[in-house]
Design an enzyme around this catalytic site. Structure first.
Site, mmCIF file in Angstrom:
data_model
loop_
_atom_site.group_PDB
_atom_site.id
_atom_site.type_symbol
_atom_site.label_atom_id
_atom_site.label_comp_id
_atom_site.label_asym_id
_atom_site.label_seq_id
_atom_site.Cartn_x
_atom_site.Cartn_y
_atom_site.Cartn_z
ATOM 1 N N LYS A 1 7.193 169.596 -20.069
ATOM 2 C CA LYS A 1 7.279 169.151 -18.670
ATOM 3 C C LYS A 1 8.579 168.386 -18.422
ATOM 4 O O LYS A 1 9.154 168.445 -17.342
ATOM 5 C CB LYS A 1 6.070 168.281 -18.329
ATOM 6 C CG LYS A 1 6.001 167.861 -16.857
ATOM 7 C CD LYS A 1 4.647 167.307 -16.500
ATOM 8 C CE LYS A 1 4.444 165.938 -17.095
ATOM 9 N NZ LYS A 1 5.197 164.882 -16.362
ATOM 10 N N HIS B 1 -10.587 168.785 -22.985
ATOM 11 C CA HIS B 1 -9.513 169.383 -22.183
ATOM 12 C C HIS B 1 -9.803 169.140 -20.706
ATOM 13 O O HIS B 1 -10.842 169.557 -20.207
ATOM 14 C CB HIS B 1 -9.491 170.888 -22.464
ATOM 15 C CG HIS B 1 -8.253 171.576 -21.996
ATOM 16 N ND1 HIS B 1 -7.848 171.554 -20.700
ATOM 17 C CD2 HIS B 1 -7.330 172.319 -22.660
ATOM 18 C CE1 HIS B 1 -6.748 172.272 -20.572
ATOM 19 N NE2 HIS B 1 -6.410 172.740 -21.748
#
Length: 920
Positions: free
Chosen positions: A582, A150
């Site tokens: 997004k 991540h």
């Protein structure tokens, strides 16, 4: 309930006691290490922050700003560290309380909790699910949580280890009745470990390498997976044996771990063929170390004597083949057999180029050819014990070890390889042009590309020539796939099973990957054999809308269907939650994902192919996060089919799997939810047509509102970069992958993870809710009171819609527009700030208003008391971090070159992420 908390009636009192106790210990540590003045300053900031949160008035704001502006650089570092560690300790107390309440529930003999396998099996019994149906489910099941590296994971392993020790000490206070002396010793140990935490550096000195990310991911196998997964299997098998009224049940390895760490090349130039080899070797080292440790321990305990028990002929033969010889153990064939297995596992580790650790074997032995041979020897021991001794002995540590070998093999976890479709496209184009000059692959339309690629797939002749030199990118891609083929020969074909294509938008993207697999022998045309799964990843709104059509077309190609036959007529499709969010906002992303699944179900049913969905969910709601149990049950009917994969990312990995007991329960939730979604006809799974129409209308309105703000408002990009910590995230040593795909500040090029992470840091949480208020207001303007009644019915009757609202409720409860207003003040252009922030605030207010009206809640979090409790416990420690972060950002952006300012910002990013828990 803990003996130390006996007499309490409020079930949350032990949690409050633990939070206060840990806070007191940390406070004393700060006072002792930094002085009373430092402690008083921290406490004054905490109290002023609480007043600011409660009242949001000018006086509280000015008092807080004056106090923070007066901080010396060293003082600000201490303040940030103190509140960051307060948040970490509150997390530990919450996790321990969850374990405490679960135990209390079980001890009271109450009905099994939702999300447990016992609850799922009870529901199956009530629904009339037969033994045959249950057995078929477990035969078909494939459940794969996949750990990913991540780019906003902030925790150091050293900090995690400190947290784990503190959690173990809290757990000891609950598990046993401590004497006054033992309690005093526990108190002292807590003080020592909190001091160690305080004196441990929170930040990494250097940027993470991929090898560091691999090591971080592997730590959770030692914490949890290696021991807890076998325990979970044993628990499920025992429950099934009771239900089937049989001595024992043995399930196939339906629940295994996966990983992207070391194989995910999309946008990460540091993941190479050598890195993939290193990842596989590091994984093998971990699993072989575990096997050798367990074999040595169990050999010491298997002291059964032939003078007292009978043994099977196969066991005697296994013992006689052992390299271990001792006059002291001549009548202990189990011990001799186990020592012999130990020697063979040691030899296998050496054959794989590993460095085995532990007790040296008694002599040289033959290496195992594969994990199945290792399992077979353990089965000889287990069968002999089972038939001549007792079920209890056979169901102990030996059973868990055997299960571990079945689940983890010689590779620990299957690593996926992933690359962007654009890279595959350029690689294939270069190979074709070199082999057949004038091909001009990139100029062909989709039909032309498909025709050419199918011709290449029909011949075993490779395109690449050892006599030619290709671009670095092409050489790197070929090297990766050669490394995969090599790994199959070394560790077995299960070690790398999946090749994922990011940004898939058509059939040619999948066929390009097929051509590259053919180059290294992972696809063999004449055998019609494919050794890895070709997995398209549909990410943007447009790609999701086109997903079903793309799969329909590729299933219509006979060549591809022949290859699919070698993969058991199953096709995996990955759905991207982050980029679709997004691209189109929270509501539209969720709805387009849902519709894509419905369409895929229909296409797969039409072609007779089994669908396995891979959900690319992040930790935050803005990236598809939220409770896994509700998310799986909210899938459309037919979407699960006993098989599911989903990513586990970032700080969510630590919160779910660093504590062994919490980790086992989270794994159990995945298994239980998958079984329920597959076998049980949930009443809310099939929505009414008017619900679908309402969602279409809401989605269109939300999409317009979101796109208008993010992509159509002049200056919004600048506002985002100045009002969040996105610029500073690039300097935080928290991941090997760049924050943007290209060297630009455009939102289109920004990766979804830092996009969501930045909004979480500023407490706006915009990707998790923006557009919903406008959508509902627009919908109600057209449909009136009847429209509100329909939305309320949807919330009550449709699990998908209820799950969306529940996730939105969670993220809004963690947002704080008063704090967000302080981040908005970082925007230099006053006109831009006064144009955009009021729009965000107005939309937030509208969203909260309509959410409460639809759900019937009085305030945010009403439907989730655990969330309300969590927020109540952590806000006094979380909010001050935001306020200090804003002050430090102002200093840094005004030109301060003091390294303490930079470190303070990075520490505050770390602390806020830890406090929010699911921010990226």
């Amino acid at each position: 309930m803990s003996p130390q908390h006996s007499g309490e009636t409020d079930k949350d009192t032990p949690l409050r006691d633990d939070v206060r106790m840990l806070g007191r210990v940390l406070g004393n540590t700060v006072r002792n290490q930094e002085g009373n003045e430092a402690f008083e300053l921290i406490e004054k900031i905490r109290q002023t922050s609480i007043r600011f949160h409660r009242d949001d008035d000018l006086e509280a704001r000015q008092a807080l700003e004056t106090m923070l502006q007066a901080l010396e650089h060293d003082e600000s570092l201490n303040v940030v560290r103190a509140f960051s560690f307060f948040s970490l300790l509150a997390n530990i107390a919450e996790d321990q309380h969850h374990i405490r309440r679960t135990r209390a529930h079980l001890c009271a003999g109450s009905a099994p909790r939702e999300g447990s396998m016992a609850h799922a099996l009870n529901l199956a019994t009530q629904a009339g699910i037969s033994e045959e149906q249950l057995r078929q489910f477990f035969d078909d099941a494939q459940i794969r949580p996949v750990l990913t590296a991540h780019p906003t994971e902030v925790q150091r392993r050293s900090i995690l280890k400190c947290q784990l020790r503190i959690a173990q000490l809290l757990d000891a206070r609950d598990r046993i009745q401590l004497t006054p002396e033992e309690l005093a010793e526990n108190d002292e140990a807590l003080q020592r470990n909190v001091l160690l935490l305080w004196e441990t550096r929170m930040l990494r000195l250097t940027k993470l390498s991929v090898a560091d990310e691999i090591a971080n991911g592997l730590s959770y196998y030692n914490y949890t997976f290696l021991r807890e997964l076998p325990r979970l299997y044993a628990r499920i098998e025992d429950m099934l044996a009771d239900r089937f009224d049989t001595r024992e049940v043995s399930l196939q390895a339906f629940l295994r771990m996966g990983s992207w760490i070391g194989g995910d090349r999309d946008g990460n130039p540091f993941v190479t063929a050598d890195v993939l080899r290193q990842a596989l070797k590091m994984q093998a080292q971990v699993v072989f170390s575990y096997y050798l440790e367990e074999l040595n321990r169990q050999a010491s305990g298997l002291s059964l004597s032939t003078s007292l028990v009978d043994v099977s002929p196969a066991l005697l033969e296994l013992a006689n083949r052992s390299v271990y010889r001792s006059a002291h153990t001549e009548d202990e064939p189990y011990r001799r057999a186990m020592r012999g297995i130990y020697a063979r596992v040691w030899a296998t580790a050496q054959r794989l180029g590993l460095q085995p650790s532990g007790r040296l074997p008694a002599g040289e032995a033959e290496a195992y050819p594969d994990a199945e041979a290792f399992v077979a020897d353990l089965e000889i021991i287990r069968e002999s014990i089972l038939n001549h001794c007792s079920l209890a002995l056979a169901h102990g540590a030996l059973r868990n070890l055997q299960r571990a070998v079945q689940v983890f093999g010689f590779f620990l976890a299957a690593i996926d390889v992933r690359q962007n479709s654009d890279v595959h496209e350029r690689t294939v184009a270069e190979l074709l042009e070199a082999a057949h000059p004038g091909t001009q692959y990139l100029s062909l339309d989709e039909d032309g590309r498909i025709e050419l690629l199918l011709r290449e797939l029909a011949t075993p002749r490779p395109l690449a020539s050892p006599a030619l030199r290709y671009s670095d990118e092409t050489e790197s891609e070929l090297a990766i796939f050669r490394a995969v083929a090599e790994a199959h020969r070394t560790y077995g074909s299960c070690c790398v099973q999946n090749a994922i294509i990011s940004k898939t938008d058509g059939v040619s993207d999948m066929l390009e990957l097929a051509v590259l697999l053919k180059e290294v022998g992972l696809l063999r045309p004449h055998e019609q054999k494919l050794d890895v799964n070709i997995i398209p990843l549909f990410e943007t709104i447009g790609d999701l809308q086109n997903a079903a059509a793309a799969m329909d077309r590729i299933f219509s190609l006979p060549q591809y269907r022949h290859l699919l036959a070698s993969r058991s007529e199953a096709q995996e499709v990955m759905l991207g939650y982050s980029d679709s969010n997004k691209d189109g906002g929270f509501l539209t992303s969720g709805w387009e994902l849902y519709k894509a699944e419905i369409q895929l179900i229909e296409v797969f049913r039409k072609h007779g192919v089994r669908l396995r969905l891979f959900h690319g969910r992040g930790g935050s709601v803005g990236r598809g996060g939220g409770p896994s149990y509700q998310a799986i049950l909210a899938q459309p009917g037919g979407a699960v089919q006993a098989q599911i994969r989903l990513t586990e990312q970032g700080e969510v990995i630590a919160s779910k799997y660093s504590n062994p007991e919490v980790g086992r329960r989270n794994l159990e939730v995945l298994a239980a939810a998958t079984m329920e979604a597959t076998l049980l006809a949930h009443p809310h799974a099939a929505p009414r047509p008017e619900y679908l129409a309402a969602m279409d209308e809401l989605s269109d309105l939300a999409f317009k509102a979101y796109r208008n703000l993010v992509y159509e408002t002049p200056g919004f990009e600048k506002y985002f970069w100045e009002s969040t910590v996105i610029s500073e995230i690039a300097n935080l040593n928290i991941g090997s992958r760049p924050a943007s795909r290209k060297k630009s500040t455009s939102i289109e090029d920004l990766r979804a993870i830092p996009w969501v992470f930045s909004w979480a840091q500023s407490r706006v949480m915009l990707p998790g809710w923006f557009g919903f208020g406008s959508a509902v207001k627009g919908y109600l303007a057209k449909n009136g009171e009847a429209g509100m009644k329909l939305l309320q019915d949807m919330c009550q009757e449709w699990s998908f819609f209820a799950s969306q609202l529940g996730n939105m409720d969670m993220v809004l409860a963690k947002s704080d527009l008063a704090i967000a207003s302080r981040y908005a003040e970082l925007v230099q252009d006053v006109a831009l700030r006064e144009t955009i922030f009021p729009r965000i605030k107005s939309e937030w207010e509208s969203t909260v208003e309509v959410l409460l009206a639809i759900t019937g809640q009085r305030e945010l979090g009403d439907g989730n008391p655990l969330l309300q409790r969590s927020i109540r416990n952590r806000l006094p420690y979380l909010n001050p971090l935001n306020h200090v972060q804003v002050e430090l950002l102002q200093r840094y952006r005004q030109g301060s070159v003091d390294d303490r300012v930079r470190r303070g910002i990075l520490l505050s990013i770390n602390g806020v992420a830890a406090g929010l828990r699911n921010s990226g």
